[in-house]
Design an enzyme around this catalytic site. Structure first.
Site, PDB file in Angstrom:
ATOM      1  N   SER A 666       0.834  -1.198   0.000  1.00 17.73           N
ATOM      2  CA  SER A 666       0.000   0.000   0.000  1.00 17.73           C
ATOM      3  C   SER A 666       0.877   1.260   0.000  1.00 17.73           C
ATOM      4  O   SER A 666       1.596   1.512  -0.963  1.00 17.73           O
ATOM      5  CB  SER A 666      -0.958  -0.041   1.195  1.00 17.73           C
ATOM      6  OG  SER A 666      -1.983   0.902   1.061  1.00 17.73           O
ATOM      7  N   ASP A 739      -9.225  -4.862  -5.581  1.00 21.07           N
ATOM      8  CA  ASP A 739      -8.792  -3.967  -4.504  1.00 21.07           C
ATOM      9  C   ASP A 739      -9.941  -3.049  -4.096  1.00 21.07           C
ATOM     10  O   ASP A 739     -10.582  -2.420  -4.935  1.00 21.07           O
ATOM     11  CB  ASP A 739      -7.600  -3.133  -4.980  1.00 21.07           C
ATOM     12  CG  ASP A 739      -6.854  -2.453  -3.843  1.00 21.07           C
ATOM     13  OD1 ASP A 739      -7.493  -2.090  -2.847  1.00 21.07           O
ATOM     14  OD2 ASP A 739      -5.630  -2.302  -3.951  1.00 21.07           O
ATOM     15  N   HIS A 773      -7.552  -5.650  -1.157  1.00 19.07           N
ATOM     16  CA  HIS A 773      -6.340  -4.920  -0.776  1.00 19.07           C
ATOM     17  C   HIS A 773      -5.396  -5.808   0.029  1.00 19.07           C
ATOM     18  O   HIS A 773      -4.182  -5.656  -0.037  1.00 19.07           O
ATOM     19  CB  HIS A 773      -6.717  -3.675   0.028  1.00 19.07           C
ATOM     20  CG  HIS A 773      -5.593  -2.694   0.176  1.00 19.07           C
ATOM     21  ND1 HIS A 773      -5.004  -2.066  -0.889  1.00 19.07           N
ATOM     22  CD2 HIS A 773      -4.945  -2.236   1.284  1.00 19.07           C
ATOM     23  CE1 HIS A 773      -4.047  -1.257  -0.461  1.00 19.07           C
ATOM     24  NE2 HIS A 773      -3.985  -1.352   0.850  1.00 19.07           N
TER      25      HIS A 773
END
Length: 806
Positions: A666, A739, A773
């Protein structure tokens, strides 16, 4: 000769084609890495309200890619399994067991299949029962367990509605019934998808500002709205422990139904149209009502439209009543918040929020309990009615706690920087009262409350428990973890007894009862070591400085059997930058050198099995003191922090500069790409689920509150996409194709890869089917271990091989 040359060229061309467009196939990593994927995680625990029984829940195994491929609806920020009307991605457990804290005896709960998928476990107020959900392919069931017999049974004929974030069931104070959200009886089939559009999808702005972050899974069409309405619809029901089910009120788009502490009323939240296509479900229009026990509306507390005009900013909130809940210390008193500054953090104001309360029968005017100069954070009460409220202000990183005595005005208890871990007084210890409501735990004489905290210090975290005298406003430390192991208070059992979790670098976490009077502790659980193949691996907390004097820390892990005489190892660093307003706070030590290093297959520690040194969590503080914003010098500070980390491991002799890789997830992926673009410190990078072009997140990102139009140069300078021509080290890009995180659209990795490819960089893009994610499918994790191992061996460890003449 010409034929042989042509054959060779064709062979090379086919090889290059295969390299750039491989056939999809899940691969297996080396055996030592594969074993980590199925290693057991430390079970979750929950203490009964009477503090006699510990519920132990094993984590369910990783889902298969086949399971992850089941139909899924992505609507307004929700991920819905349309077949069982639950959340499609949820942490699940199995094999519940009950442990008697006094005797240490443990019993498995009978009646369940061994592979049953559990979630949402909740205790009754008296600790005699606990309820939980069991996920089936076609329904979400409610089960009720009896503690005395250690057995559980399903509630027949009831299908729960579990799509909302709140748990679908809550116990009533009578200790023998629950209030649940169920799939409405007679609900028909889901709306049919139109065979052809009935017209264009149109949105229009009327001139009002409606800035919003770049959310995923927004509603886009009228059909999306119909689907959302179909699956969010719920009927409130009352369920007795005997299994009797009774409807309460009418079905609606109900996302919450919370009983009052005395059980006479329900606090109900229901969404309504118009639905927004700009924000997620948490900011949809909703009604907040009080119902009586039979479902009749007693009062309407709020009815708001979608919060699309909420200003951008960490302290921005919608206008009007928000965050309704019951006071835990009263029979039936509701409280809520309202902004006094229009919800706009940039607007000057002496007072920001007000906490208002309203007593049953909810017909009079509300009472202003306290007004706050910062934004409300939390509030809790003792059973005797003493309140504790915390407030925060992001821009200045300040935090305050106030005590609300029974008589008199608010009394300030703490006023400190929210970044100051060393000065953190901890959080209030909570317990359950006779109704099952969460209240602040008090001493036997009612004159003191308890705080527990991480106990951050120069030597690392040393958790503590404090006894705080209400009248004198002074704290007495009743327990602090020793400096030779890591132990924290999971629960405070009483004035002189704690339930703690203890671990060391060699011993996995287990639970103990600690007697504060004599200092003795008794071990309750005996969870096995999850990865015995890594016994003997060592870890060391490092402290070093970057060139501007900011102190940094990291944890160095070395493989089993490593000796300094073995010389430098190939090294893998894994990091995540954080923003600070104070350099001294940025330098504070985080974590403990005595924690057990659980090696999750997603963790960089997995490569200890492959002979790598791992530098985990090297701090990458981005500091902006005073009027300066941290991101004004993001790149310079990032590179300086990375250089200091590299210099330190090279100085220690465990790494050499020619064999170090950097990676992150991330915002850590964003960091990785920037370090490869703006430095030559690393030989390769691995970037997972990142955002690389900040112009695609124009209304702010991470801790950046300025918009693109306010600070275009910052957005440009910080975006590795804009500097793709400078990336001259190999980078492995990984991204989940589903995601759901704000800003990290899969498109970010795809476009960054195309930019790298266009400039001749060495890059590989791995797009993971059905992954969000965070990655969860067993096949995915195995494949990623293979991908990363091949990448690291090719571009980092290969230098070791070449030096050995291979």
């Amino acid at each position: 000769m010409r034929f042989r040359l042509r054959s060779l060229l064709v062979s090379i061309s086919l090889s290059l084609l295969a390299l750039h467009a491989e056939e999809p196939e899940y691969r297996m990593p080396p055996e030592a890495l594969a074993a980590l994927v199925d290693a057991p995680r430390t079970p979750a625990v929950s203490l009964s309200p009477d503090k006699t029984t510990l519920l132990i829940l094993e984590h369910h195994g990783l889902p298969s890619i086949e399971e992850l491929s089941r139909p899924e609806l992505r609507l307004a920020g929700l991920r819905i399994d349309p077949r069982n009307n639950g959340q499609s991605r949820k942490t699940l457990f199995k094999k519940p067991a009950l442990l008697n804290i006094a005797t240490g005896d443990q019993r498995g709960v009978a009646g369940l299949a061994a592979d049953a998928r559990l979630a949402d476990a909740r205790w009754s107020a008296d600790g005699k029962h606990f309820a939980f959900t069991v996920s089936h392919p076609d329904r979400l069931e409610l089960w009720i367990a009896d503690v005395a017999s250690a057995s559980a049974a399903p509630v027949a004929g009831l299908s729960l509605s579990g799509v909302a974030d709140a748990s679908p069931c809550a116990w009533k104070s009578d200790r023998s019934s629950l209030v649940c959200r169920a799939v409405p009886a007679g609900r028909g089939a889901e709306p049919a998808r139109p065979e052809a559009p009935i017209g264009p999808e149109i949105q229009e702005t009327t001139g009002e500002k409606a800035a919003a972050r770049t959310y995923q899974d927004l509603l886009k069409t009228a059909y999306d709205e119909d689907l959302f309405e179909h699956y969010v619809g719920a009927q409130v029901v009352r369920v007795d422990v005997s299994g009797k089910v009774s409807p309460v009120g009418k079905a609606d788009l109900i996302t919450r139904a919370e009983p009052s502490p005395d059980g006479r009323y329900l606090l109900v939240e229901a969404l309504h149209r118009p639905f927004s296509r700009l924000v997620q479900v948490g900011d949809f229009g909703r009604r907040v009502e009080i119902w009586d026990r039979d479902g009749k509306k007693v009062a309407e507390l709020a009815d708001r439209e979608p919060a699309e005009q909420t200003p951008i900013g960490r302290d921005a909130v919608p206008v009007g009543p928000r965050k309704h809940d019951w006071r835990g210390d009263a029979d039936a008193t509701v409280y809520w918040l309202e902004a006094l500054d229009g919800g706009a953090p940039l607007q000057p104001a002496d007072k920001r929020d007000v906490v208002r309360t309203l007593d049953a029968p909810f017909t009079g005017a509300p009472t202003d309990l306290v007004t706050l100069g910062y934004r409300f954070d939390d509030i809790a009460w003792t059973a005797d009615g003493v309140g504790f409220v915390t407030e925060r202000w992001w821009r200045t990183r300040r935090e305050r706690m106030w005590m609300l005595p029974l008589n008199g005005g608010p009394v300030k208890l703490f006023d400190l920087s929210s970044e100051d871990r060393y000065g953190d007084p901890g959080s209030l210890v909570m317990t359950a009262d006779a109704h099952g409501s969460r209240v602040v735990m008090t001493s036997d004489d009612g004159k003191a409350v308890y705080f527990k905290g991480a106990g951050a210090s120069e030597e690392g975290d040393r958790p503590f428990v404090d006894r705080f005298a209400i009248a004198a406003k002074t704290a007495e430390r009743v327990w602090r973890a020793s400096g030779e192991e890591y132990e924290y208070a999971a629960y405070v059992l009483g004035p002189d007894r704690l339930l703690t979790s203890r671990e060391t670098p060699e011993e996995q976490p287990n639970y103990y009862v600690r007697n504060l009077a004599d200092g003795k502790r008794v071990q309750l659980t005996h969870f096995p070591h999850p990865h015995p193949q890594l016994k003997g691996a060592t870890q060391q907390m490092l402290r070093y400085r970057r060139n501007d004097g900011v102190e940094l820390t990291a944890t160095l892990h070395l493989p089993p059997g490593y000796k300094p005489s073995d010389g430098p190892l190939p090294t893998f660093m894994w990091a995540y930058p954080r923003e600070y307003k104070d350099a001294a706070a940025a330098a504070q030590v985080s974590g403990s050198p005595y924690e057990f290093a659980f090696v999750d297959p997603r963790s960089p520690l997995a490569w200890l099995t492959q002979g790598y040194a791992i530098l985990d969590g090297p701090t990458m503080p981005i500091v902006g003191e005073g009027t300066k914003e941290p991101n004004d010098t993001y790149v310079q500070q990032l590179v300086a922090s990375a250089k200091a980390a590299v210099d330190e491991v090279v100085r220690l002799g465990v790494a050499d500069r020619d064999r170090i890789a950097i990676g992150g997830h991330s915002y850590g992926a964003f960091m990785t790409a920037n370090l490869l673009a703006h430095s030559d410190l690393f030989q390769a990078g691995i970037a997972q689920s990142g955002a690389y072009n900040r112009t695609l997140t124009p209304f702010g990102f991470q801790a950046e509150e300025r918009t693109y139009w306010q600070a275009p140069e910052i957005y440009f300078q910080m975006s590795p996409f804009m500097h793709a021509d400078k990336v001259n080290e190999p980078i492995l890009l990984i991204h989940g194709m589903a995601d759901n995180n704000s800003g990290t659209f899969p498109l970010q990795s795809e476009r960054f890869f195309h930019a790298l490819k266009g400039h001749g960089a060495k890059a590989r893009l791995v797009m993971l089917p059905h992954e969000s994610h965070g990655y969860v499918a067993r096949e995915t994790l195995l494949h990623l271990l293979w991908e990363k191992t091949v990448w690291l061996d090719r571009y980092v460890k290969k230098r070791e091989m070449s030096r050995a003449g291979q």
